[in-house]
Design an enzyme around this catalytic site. Sequence first.
Site, PDB file in Angstrom:
ATOM      1  N   ASP A   1      38.062  40.323  45.552  1.00 54.69           N
ATOM      2  CA  ASP A   1      39.049  41.335  45.177  1.00 54.69           C
ATOM      3  C   ASP A   1      38.680  42.680  45.797  1.00 54.69           C
ATOM      4  O   ASP A   1      37.490  42.960  45.990  1.00 54.69           O
ATOM      5  CB  ASP A   1      39.086  41.513  43.659  1.00 54.69           C
ATOM      6  CG  ASP A   1      39.732  40.336  42.957  1.00 54.69           C
ATOM      7  OD1 ASP A   1      39.111  39.835  42.005  1.00 54.69           O
ATOM      8  OD2 ASP A   1      40.839  39.938  43.335  1.00 54.69           O
TER       9      ASP A   1
ATOM     10  N   HIS B   1      47.240  35.449  46.715  1.00 59.86           N
ATOM     11  CA  HIS B   1      46.021  36.197  46.391  1.00 59.86           C
ATOM     12  C   HIS B   1      44.936  35.264  45.852  1.00 59.86           C
ATOM     13  O   HIS B   1      43.791  35.289  46.316  1.00 59.86           O
ATOM     14  CB  HIS B   1      46.355  37.288  45.360  1.00 59.86           C
ATOM     15  CG  HIS B   1      45.170  37.949  44.754  1.00 59.86           C
ATOM     16  ND1 HIS B   1      44.635  39.114  45.251  1.00 59.86           N
ATOM     17  CD2 HIS B   1      44.407  37.613  43.679  1.00 59.86           C
ATOM     18  CE1 HIS B   1      43.594  39.469  44.513  1.00 59.86           C
ATOM     19  NE2 HIS B   1      43.435  38.573  43.549  1.00 59.86           N
ATOM     20  N   GLU B   2      45.300  34.434  44.875  1.00 55.55           N
ATOM     21  CA  GLU B   2      44.308  33.539  44.260  1.00 55.55           C
ATOM     22  C   GLU B   2      43.815  32.497  45.261  1.00 55.55           C
ATOM     23  O   GLU B   2      42.631  32.154  45.275  1.00 55.55           O
ATOM     24  CB  GLU B   2      44.869  32.890  43.000  1.00 55.55           C
ATOM     25  CG  GLU B   2      45.226  33.866  41.877  1.00 55.55           C
ATOM     26  CD  GLU B   2      44.092  34.749  41.381  1.00 55.55           C
ATOM     27  OE1 GLU B   2      42.909  34.482  41.681  1.00 55.55           O
ATOM     28  OE2 GLU B   2      44.384  35.733  40.671  1.00 55.55           O
TER      29      GLU B   2
END
Length: 181
Positions: free
Chosen positions: A128, A118-119
Amino acid sequence: MTSRFLRFALGALFTSLALVGTSLTSVATAAPAAPSALARTVYYSASGYSAQADQAAQIWNSRVPNLRLVRGGNATIRISATNGGGSRAYPCGLGCATIYIDNRDVAAGNYALRIVAHEIGHGLGLPDTYNGICSYLMSGGSAGTSCRNVNPNAQEANRVNQLFAGGFRSAAGTPDVYVRG
């Protein structure tokens, strides 16, 4: 003839939309993307969550033909572990980010590989979504601790592929944080 073409075009559109909304299983088992001869190489380093960083790089590489994440070199994506403050990414341009994976997020039950993937997505230009839907990698912690999806869905992978098709551009901004659901 025009109405026949319109019906065909609408049918093709609805089929495409249905494919974009495929289940997590089909996205996770989709064939790897063919590497592009014009793929951009982005180097990363990981002083924390090293195994997860390598796995996340493989995941992104298998789904985005215009991107090659490679460990080493002059790393522009740097991943470290931290205690407190939440897992977060500080993007510094396309293919560039300083990433902190919070040990407390992992201890709370969030899947470390999902957090890392995700990061890295932030370093690759994705925002996001916070929509709580597990099949969206960029929903982050809003999908809950039971979510183990580590794969960008087709929409997310296509967006990164588009971003890397045109080369690098600067897009520094505020940190993107993995918000716990």
